[in-house]
Design a protein around this motif. Structure first.
Motif, PDB file in Angstrom:
ATOM      1  N   UNK A 300      57.739  36.888  35.794  1.00  0.00           N
ATOM      2  CA  UNK A 300      58.284  35.950  36.884  1.00  0.00           C
ATOM      3  C   UNK A 300      57.644  36.457  38.226  1.00  0.00           C
ATOM      4  N   UNK A 301      57.112  35.569  39.019  1.00  0.00           N
ATOM      5  CA  UNK A 301      56.882  35.898  40.580  1.00  0.00           C
ATOM      6  C   UNK A 301      57.637  34.897  41.321  1.00  0.00           C
ATOM      7  N   UNK A 302      59.160  35.298  41.724  1.00  0.00           N
ATOM      8  CA  UNK A 302      59.906  34.256  42.674  1.00  0.00           C
ATOM      9  C   UNK A 302      59.282  34.448  44.102  1.00  0.00           C
ATOM     10  N   UNK A 303      58.983  33.429  44.614  1.00  0.00           N
ATOM     11  CA  UNK A 303      58.439  33.169  45.997  1.00  0.00           C
ATOM     12  C   UNK A 303      59.429  32.833  46.980  1.00  0.00           C
ATOM     13  N   UNK A 304      59.636  33.321  48.125  1.00  0.00           N
ATOM     14  CA  UNK A 304      60.569  32.839  49.243  1.00  0.00           C
ATOM     15  C   UNK A 304      59.817  31.846  50.049  1.00  0.00           C
ATOM     16  N   UNK A 305      60.445  30.603  50.172  1.00  0.00           N
ATOM     17  CA  UNK A 305      59.954  29.584  50.932  1.00  0.00           C
ATOM     18  C   UNK A 305      59.896  29.967  52.452  1.00  0.00           C
ATOM     19  N   UNK A 306      58.559  29.804  53.187  1.00  0.00           N
ATOM     20  CA  UNK A 306      58.584  29.941  54.298  1.00  0.00           C
ATOM     21  C   UNK A 306      57.807  28.810  54.921  1.00  0.00           C
ATOM     22  N   UNK A 307      58.018  28.169  56.055  1.00  0.00           N
ATOM     23  CA  UNK A 307      57.295  27.162  56.846  1.00  0.00           C
ATOM     24  C   UNK A 307      56.274  27.369  57.158  1.00  0.00           C
ATOM     25  N   UNK A 308      55.061  26.531  57.366  1.00  0.00           N
ATOM     26  CA  UNK A 308      53.744  26.681  57.893  1.00  0.00           C
ATOM     27  C   UNK A 308      53.530  25.456  58.905  1.00  0.00           C
ATOM     28  N   UNK A 309      52.768  26.089  59.847  1.00  0.00           N
ATOM     29  CA  UNK A 309      52.289  25.189  60.827  1.00  0.00           C
ATOM     30  C   UNK A 309      51.704  23.648  60.340  1.00  0.00           C
ATOM     31  N   UNK A 310      50.849  23.777  59.610  1.00  0.00           N
ATOM     32  CA  UNK A 310      50.140  22.613  59.014  1.00  0.00           C
ATOM     33  C   UNK A 310      50.646  22.184  57.621  1.00  0.00           C
ATOM     34  N   UNK A 311      51.742  22.638  57.180  1.00  0.00           N
ATOM     35  CA  UNK A 311      52.179  22.245  55.859  1.00  0.00           C
ATOM     36  C   UNK A 311      53.270  21.151  56.005  1.00  0.00           C
ATOM     37  N   UNK A 312      54.103  20.884  54.755  1.00  0.00           N
ATOM     38  CA  UNK A 312      55.210  19.854  54.900  1.00  0.00           C
ATOM     39  C   UNK A 312      56.274  20.883  54.822  1.00  0.00           C
ATOM     40  N   UNK A 313      57.082  20.767  55.876  1.00  0.00           N
ATOM     41  CA  UNK A 313      58.396  21.627  55.859  1.00  0.00           C
ATOM     42  C   UNK A 313      59.667  20.830  55.859  1.00  0.00           C
ATOM     43  N   UNK A 314      60.177  20.520  54.600  1.00  0.00           N
ATOM     44  CA  UNK A 314      61.504  19.863  54.497  1.00  0.00           C
ATOM     45  C   UNK A 314      62.591  20.294  55.250  1.00  0.00           C
ATOM     46  N   UNK A 315      63.346  19.545  55.959  1.00  0.00           N
ATOM     47  CA  UNK A 315      64.563  19.848  56.803  1.00  0.00           C
ATOM     48  C   UNK A 315      65.519  20.292  55.942  1.00  0.00           C
ATOM     49  N   UNK A 316      65.654  20.091  54.629  1.00  0.00           N
ATOM     50  CA  UNK A 316      66.711  20.453  53.812  1.00  0.00           C
ATOM     51  C   UNK A 316      66.804  22.013  53.597  1.00  0.00           C
ATOM     52  N   UNK A 317      65.478  22.736  53.832  1.00  0.00           N
ATOM     53  CA  UNK A 317      65.279  23.970  53.434  1.00  0.00           C
ATOM     54  C   UNK A 317      66.004  24.940  54.320  1.00  0.00           C
ATOM     55  N   UNK A 318      66.679  25.753  53.523  1.00  0.00           N
ATOM     56  CA  UNK A 318      67.471  26.935  54.295  1.00  0.00           C
ATOM     57  C   UNK A 318      66.601  27.932  54.324  1.00  0.00           C
ATOM     58  N   UNK A 319      66.150  28.639  55.383  1.00  0.00           N
ATOM     59  CA  UNK A 319      65.264  29.803  55.562  1.00  0.00           C
ATOM     60  C   UNK A 319      66.215  31.012  55.416  1.00  0.00           C
ATOM     61  N   UNK A 320      65.491  31.978  54.438  1.00  0.00           N
ATOM     62  CA  UNK A 320      66.249  33.251  54.200  1.00  0.00           C
ATOM     63  C   UNK A 320      65.446  34.355  54.719  1.00  0.00           C
TER      64      UNK A 320
END
Length: 419
Positions: A300-320
């Motif tokens: 397994x390679x769990x990845x932590x979601x992070x927003x990107x300038x030119x990406x799609x960044x859902x408002x429902x995402x909680x940043x950790x």
């Protein structure tokens, strides 16, 4: 009645036109009236043109029409190619164009100072994940075209890079999208397996384009590992995260198991968006155990979601913060006994290697030739010193010679602005 069949190709009848599907991932459309006119100019007849059972059917008795129209289609194919999954125009990069394959993110080769070389033969994706860092897929609002690199040209450049980087390389097939859209995917794995400097061949994939036959072909060609982008084990949640109502979770799960059974190692690589799928972590671990993932590398390679300038960044995402993310992973290790979940380069046999020398330094002013349009508005691709440079905020056109200032050189990816 003449049947026209071309290698790795089949035809579909669309009424007023015929669609040529090439190597499953690309297509081009030819107007029937145009094909009829081409034949009429040569043979003074106006035959009916249709497509049936994968072949182009021409209602004529002239036997050499088959060869004539096949040559016509092949000569015009490049200008008409489109990506079958994004429907965007495709630019086919080949040796005759003399476009460098080092310097740009969307296609070519990337060296990040290790024994792993990223190989990007294609851009584009068949999914539109709601957290995509580069706004890829059929629903992209920013990407305006796709690229495909000819396999011989790609291998030629890889060989040059490999000579510099040395032996024991990992050739990693990834991209700004889905690598399995590459029309020469099996041939690429095969060519890399035959390369004396390559030890490991790995691939990033969302798994949706796999089938039993392709799994066997990739395994036989020499693919070692697939990093599988699997973000939920709940069918409805998976559709939401992948941005496609037709996303077939069960198919992807079946293909993960098929890969393992074919001898290809699998690393399950979920992007964790806390509050959405972090509660599935133990289920991911259980699935990985059940199918036998992680025989040679971590399962397994769990990845932590992070927003990107030119990406799609859902408002429902909680940043950790990453500190808390790694604490969460260590707790999972203790609770489930699945280790390692906190991954390090040595888990993959990665080691530092000298970078390919930079061709430019930040702040340097360079004269460059514009050779290709870029993927987003205001972006063009220029070349200088046998490197490709992404020029942003420009209205230059292909063929222009322009003066630019290098503003970024990280990992040999060059970004510049016009002067």
């Amino acid at each position: 009645m003449i049947e026209v069949k071309l290698p790795h190709t089949y035809f579909e009848d669309l009424g007023e036109s015929v669609r040529l599907i090439w190597r499953d991932t690309l297509y081009a459309e030819f107007e029937k009236s145009e094909l009829i006119q081409v034949i009429k100019r040569k043979y003074r007849v106006k035959p009916e043109v249709t497509a049936r059972d994968g072949a182009l059917i021409i209602d004529t008795d002239y036997s050499d029409v088959e060869k004539y129209i096949a040559i016509y289609i092949q000569n015009n194919l490049g200008a008409l190619l489109r990506n079958r999954y994004t429907n965007r125009k495709v630019l086919y990069i080949h040796e005759g164009m003399d476009v460098p394959l080092l310097g740009y993110n969307a296609f070519g080769l990337i060296d990040r100072g290790t024994n792993l070389i990223q190989i990007r033969g294609v851009s584009g994706c068949n999914l539109s994940c709601i957290f995509c860092s580069v706004d890829e897929g059929p629903y992209s609002r920013t990407r305006k075209l796709d690229y495909v690199v000819d396999i011989d040209y790609l291998i030629k450049w890889f060989d040059d890079v490999a000579q510099i980087k040395g032996k024991g390389l990992e050739a990693h097939l990834d991209g700004q999208g889905e690598p399995l859209l590459y029309p020469f995917r099996v041939e690429l794995v095969q060519a890399l397996r035959e390369h004396p400097n390559v030890r490991v061949i790995s691939m990033q994939s969302n798994g949706t384009l796999l089938n039993d036959r392709l799994v066997e072909e990739l395994a036989e060609a020499g693919l070692d590992r697939v990093n599988l982008s699997l973000h939920s084990l709940d069918p409805e949640k998976a559709k939401m995260l992948m941005g496609r109502k037709d996303y077939d979770l069960q198919h992807v799960l079946d293909m993960a198991e098929a890969l393992v059974n074919a001898g290809v190692d699998v690393l399950i690589a979920p992007v964790i968006i806390f509050g959405i799928n972090d509660n599935e972590a133990e289920a991911f671990i259980e699935f990985a155990r059940r199918i036998g993932a992680g025989k040679r590398w971590p399962a397994l390679g769990f990845q932590n979601y992070i927003p990107y300038k030119f990406g799609r960044n859902p408002t429902i995402a909680k940043l950790v913060p990453f500190k808390k993310f790694y604490e969460w992973l260590r707790e999972l290790e203790q609770k489930t006994g699945m280790k390692p979940l906190v991954l390090k380069p040595h888990h993959f046999g990665m080691e530092k290697r000298e970078f390919i020398p930079l061709a430019f330094r930040p702040g340097e002013v360079v004269r460059a030739e514009v050779v290709l349009p870029g993927r987003i508005q205001g972006e063009m691709l220029a070349k200088a010193r046998n490197r490709l440079i992404e020029v942003i905020n420009t209205d230059a056109e292909v063929g222009d010679r322009i003066k630019i200032k290098i503003v970024r050189t990280r990992h040999g990816i060059y970004i510049a602005t016009p002067i």
